[in-house]
Motif scaffolding. Structure first.
Motif, PDB file in Angstrom:
ATOM      1  N   LEU A 171      -4.271  -6.386   2.510  1.00 10.13           N
ATOM      2  CA  LEU A 171      -5.634  -5.930   2.224  1.00 10.13           C
ATOM      3  C   LEU A 171      -6.343  -6.973   1.382  1.00 10.13           C
ATOM      4  O   LEU A 171      -5.753  -7.607   0.517  1.00 10.13           O
ATOM      5  CB  LEU A 171      -5.597  -4.587   1.491  1.00 10.13           C
ATOM      6  N   LYS A 172      -7.644  -7.123   1.615  1.00  7.23           N
ATOM      7  CA  LYS A 172      -8.476  -8.080   0.884  1.00  7.23           C
ATOM      8  C   LYS A 172      -9.565  -7.328   0.141  1.00  7.23           C
ATOM      9  O   LYS A 172      -9.740  -6.132   0.300  1.00  7.23           O
ATOM     10  CB  LYS A 172      -9.122  -9.073   1.867  1.00  7.23           C
ATOM     11  N   GLY A 173     -10.318  -8.042  -0.675  1.00  3.45           N
ATOM     12  CA  GLY A 173     -11.453  -7.450  -1.363  1.00  3.45           C
ATOM     13  C   GLY A 173     -11.025  -6.574  -2.524  1.00  3.45           C
ATOM     14  O   GLY A 173     -10.085  -6.894  -3.255  1.00  3.45           O
ATOM     15  N   GLU A 174     -11.718  -5.443  -2.691  1.00  4.93           N
ATOM     16  CA  GLU A 174     -11.487  -4.544  -3.818  1.00  4.93           C
ATOM     17  C   GLU A 174     -10.037  -4.067  -3.914  1.00  4.93           C
ATOM     18  O   GLU A 174      -9.494  -3.905  -4.996  1.00  4.93           O
ATOM     19  CB  GLU A 174     -12.418  -3.335  -3.707  1.00  4.93           C
ATOM     20  N   PHE A 175      -9.392  -3.833  -2.774  1.00  2.00           N
ATOM     21  CA  PHE A 175      -8.018  -3.323  -2.759  1.00  2.00           C
ATOM     22  C   PHE A 175      -7.021  -4.419  -2.399  1.00  2.00           C
ATOM     23  O   PHE A 175      -6.029  -4.160  -1.739  1.00  2.00           O
ATOM     24  CB  PHE A 175      -7.890  -2.163  -1.777  1.00  2.00           C
TER      25      PHE A 175
END
Length: 116
Positions: free
Chosen positions: A17-21
């Motif tokens: 998972l990328k970004g915020e999570f």
């Protein structure tokens, strides 16, 4: 998670998972007689989660104890879920079989073995 009777591990997926999570997660699908019954996801306990499981307080969530730790059981019209932290990992178990009670799932989860 041990396989029992007709409950078997059907699929394992590694998710990046990328970004915020941003995290790496292992997602495992379990079936009973080839019918999906639950999904278990495991990932490192998030660092920003200072209070851990205690920070979950929505109205449809209640604290439950199993495996010697406190967890959260969430239930609404669309899903049931168990969430708990253990040995630096967060476990999220989404119940997919509406006929499966939380007590039945807890019994199965209590049989899990930690494998480093």
């Amino acid at each position: 998670m041990p396989e029992a009777e007709n409950i078997v591990l059907n699929n394992v997926e590694l998710i990046e998972l990328k970004g915020e999570f941003s995290r790496t997660e292992v997602s495992m699908d379990y079936t009973n007689n080839n019918i999906p019954i639950f999904n278990l996801s495991v990932f490192p306990t998030p660092n920003e989660d200072d209070n851990g499981i205690e920070s979950f307080t929505a109205s449809n969530e209640k604290r439950i104890r199993f495996r010697g730790v406190e967890g959260v059981y969430t239930e609404d019209d669309t899903y049931q879920m168990l969430l708990w932290d253990e040995q630096g990992l967060r476990y999220s178990l989404m119940i997919m079989d509406a006929d499966l009670s939380v007590n039945q799932v807890k019994q199965f989860v209590n049989k899990m073995k930690y494998v480093p």
